[in-house]
Design a protein around this motif. Structure first.
Motif, PDB file in Angstrom:
ATOM      1  N   LYS A 292       0.819  -1.212   0.000  1.00 51.96           N
ATOM      2  CA  LYS A 292       0.000   0.000   0.000  1.00 51.96           C
ATOM      3  C   LYS A 292       0.853   1.262   0.000  1.00 51.96           C
ATOM      4  N   ALA A 293       2.038   1.194  -0.550  1.00 48.91           N
ATOM      5  CA  ALA A 293       2.939   2.356  -0.522  1.00 48.91           C
ATOM      6  C   ALA A 293       2.299   3.576  -1.185  1.00 48.91           C
ATOM      7  N   HIS A 294       1.550   3.374  -2.284  1.00 50.23           N
ATOM      8  CA  HIS A 294       0.969   4.501  -3.009  1.00 50.23           C
ATOM      9  C   HIS A 294      -0.298   5.013  -2.356  1.00 50.23           C
ATOM     10  N   GLU A 295      -0.892   4.248  -1.440  1.00 50.94           N
ATOM     11  CA  GLU A 295      -2.127   4.656  -0.780  1.00 50.94           C
ATOM     12  C   GLU A 295      -1.868   5.358   0.549  1.00 50.94           C
ATOM     13  N   LEU A 296      -0.678   5.166   1.134  1.00 50.71           N
ATOM     14  CA  LEU A 296      -0.377   5.711   2.468  1.00 50.71           C
ATOM     15  C   LEU A 296       0.153   7.120   2.346  1.00 50.71           C
ATOM     16  N   SER A 297      -0.201   7.916   3.351  1.00 54.09           N
ATOM     17  CA  SER A 297       0.346   9.271   3.419  1.00 54.09           C
ATOM     18  C   SER A 297       1.766   9.224   3.955  1.00 54.09           C
ATOM     19  N   LYS A 299       2.876  10.606   6.615  1.00 53.36           N
ATOM     20  CA  LYS A 299       2.842  10.377   8.066  1.00 53.36           C
ATOM     21  C   LYS A 299       2.620   8.898   8.377  1.00 53.36           C
ATOM     22  N   GLU A 300       1.730   8.235   7.639  1.00 55.15           N
ATOM     23  CA  GLU A 300       1.446   6.821   7.873  1.00 55.15           C
ATOM     24  C   GLU A 300       2.662   5.952   7.535  1.00 55.15           C
ATOM     25  N   ARG A 301       3.318   6.316   6.423  1.00 54.97           N
ATOM     26  CA  ARG A 301       4.533   5.557   6.072  1.00 54.97           C
ATOM     27  C   ARG A 301       5.594   5.681   7.157  1.00 54.97           C
ATOM     28  N   ASN A 302       5.763   6.878   7.683  1.00 56.80           N
ATOM     29  CA  ASN A 302       6.756   7.062   8.766  1.00 56.80           C
ATOM     30  C   ASN A 302       6.374   6.275  10.007  1.00 56.80           C
TER      31      ASN A 302
END
Length: 488
Positions: A292-297, A299-302
């Protein structure tokens, strides 16, 4: 082939006694024969000369052949144990008193005759036996008719054929057989006595061998100690005592190996369980990031990355503790003892946790007297003990709580206490909290993993000949206490 020590000793004893008996018989016969020859020759040294003188064998400077013939006949009757021979000056036999059919020599050697006449008294001095090509016998000899100008020698064999026959009959007599049976009976009695003594001497060795066999058949686990009833300890008793020590040590080592194997199995099970959690968390976050790399913001990725890093950190910390505990269990860590200030060490450890304590709003205290003595130990390992105890205290102390290190100088040591105002430990859990990966039934069990800190602390203190105690009240707090000795 004999297999037991007793059988081998018995066989050796039989061979030794048989050899002694045979040697004794041979020495007795040969010694008696030699002694008889010495006595006969010493007593009858002048027999030949007396015959020449007393029997008038020489008349008018010539040999009286009729007197010689009469003398031969008379001595064959009176003293059949001697044989008389008339020799010429070269040793050739001219006449004799023996049976003509039994004389096999034509001449005898003059060397012993000359030695005899020259006064050699190293008895027995043996000369040729006319009845044998190889035999020699004691003799007496004198020149005939004089020592200046003689026609020959009167040669007297002191133990002739008839004497040999008589001696042979004596050897075959009842008395000799009785003597032989006496010697044989003595050897048999000696053999039986020797076998009995060997049995008594090897009885304890046989018993020790049986104990060793029983120990082996039990799988080296069941030890029946060897005991001795003798006041004076000999080599067998020493061997038995050594066997007791060895068997006890082997049994203890086997038991320790079994315990270690059980601990290893338990450790593998616990490690597998505790490693699975951080690995699953790490894998889950990383997989989510990938899918879901392209769906996450941003902040969520961090947040996902931070969670994965924290899980990796927990995993690395757990693995490091496992290695440390393994080294302690294998006694691969050797403490280096030296005097140091325990108050300064406690202060340094608290400073390391000051930031983390501030984040949780926990107060750290150090209660120490004005003059706390030095203690003796490995400063690096004691630092590790305090580190683990404070980590454990901070983990179970809520916000606004307190963690305190208190030092109490005693008579022979300094007592250290690490206290917290946390959730406490249930009474049924206290005996087990120093075991690997033990999870308490109370709030401690809510942690994702219990860790190995307390188990490591206990083993380090064991290297310092110290123990650690714990007292706790639920919802009040927990105190860990241990002591370190003063420098010697």
């Amino acid at each position: 082939m004999p297999t037991t020590l007793y059988t081998k000793l018995s066989l050796v004893l039989v061979l030794v006694l048989a050899s002694i008996g045979l040697l004794y018989a041979l020495l007795s016969v040969s010694t008696a024969h030699l002694y008889q020859q010495q006595v006969d020759q010493a007593l009858n040294r002048n027999l030949a000369r007396n015959l020449v003188t007393d029997r008038n064998l020489v008349q008018a400077g010539r040999l009286n052949e009729q007197a010689v013939s009469d003398t031969f006949m008379q001595y064959m009757t009176i003293n059949p144990s001697i044989e008389i021979y008339l020799l010429d000056h070269e040793g050739t036999i001219l006449s004799y008193s023996a049976d003509p059919g039994k004389v096999v020599r034509n001449r005898v050697s003059l060397d012993p005759i000359i030695a005899f006449l020259e006064g050699d008294d190293s008895y027995p001095l043996l000369g040729d036996d006319p009845r044998s090509h190889e035999g020699q016998k004691a003799f007496s000899v004198t020149p005939v008719p004089s020592q200046q100008e003689h026609e020959g020698y009167l040669y007297v064999v002191l133990r002739g054929e008839q004497y040999d026959n008589a001696e042979r009959l004596i050897k075959e007599s009842y008395l000799l057989r009785l003597s032989g049976w006496s010697v044989a009976a003595s050897l048999v009695i000696g053999l039986l006595a020797g076998l009995l003594l060997f049995r008594l001497l090897t009885r304890r060795l046989y018993r020790l061998t049986s104990l060793i066999d029983d120990f082996r058949e039990s799988g080296f686990t069941h030890v029946i100690p060897y005991t001795s009833k003798h006041k004076s300890h000999d080599e067998i008793d020493t061997l038995g005592a050594t066997f007791n020590e060895m068997a006890q040590r082997i049994a203890e080592q086997l038991e320790a190996l079994k315990n270690q194997d059980n601990l290893r199995r338990e450790l593998v099970a616990n490690v597998s369980h505790d490693l699975r959690t951080p690995l699953a968390i790490q894998y889950g976050y990383l997989e989510t990031l990938k899918l879901k790399a392209h769906e996450l913001s941003e902040k969520e990725r961090n947040e996902y990355i931070e969670s994965a890093l924290k899980s990796s950190e927990n995993l690395a910390h757990l693995i490091a503790e496992l290695f440390e505990l393994a080294k302690l269990d294998a006694q691969a860590i050797k403490p280096v003892f030296e005097p140091f200030s325990i108050a300064e060490l406690a202060q340094d450890v608290l400073q390391k946790f000051q930031l983390k304590a501030n984040e949780k709003n926990i107060t750290l205290h150090l209660n120490v007297g004005e003059a706390t003595p030095f203690v003796e130990g490995d400063i690096r390992l004691i630092d590790r003990v305090l580190f683990n105890l404070i980590v454990n205290a901070l983990r179970h102390t809520p916000e606004g709580g307190e963690v305190t290190i208190t030092l109490h100088p005693k008579r022979h040591a300094v007592e250290m206490q690490v206290s917290d105002s946390g959730c406490g430990i249930n009474d049924e859990d206290i005996p087990f909290i120093f075991e690997r990966f033990y999870q308490a039934s109370g709030k401690h069990a809510g942690e994702s993993q219990s860790g190995l800190g307390l188990a490591i602390a206990k083993r380090i203190l064991a290297l310092h000949k110290s123990t650690i105690q714990v007292s706790s009240d639920v919802n009040v707090g927990t105190t860990f206490t241990f002591q370190l000795a003063y420098p010697r």
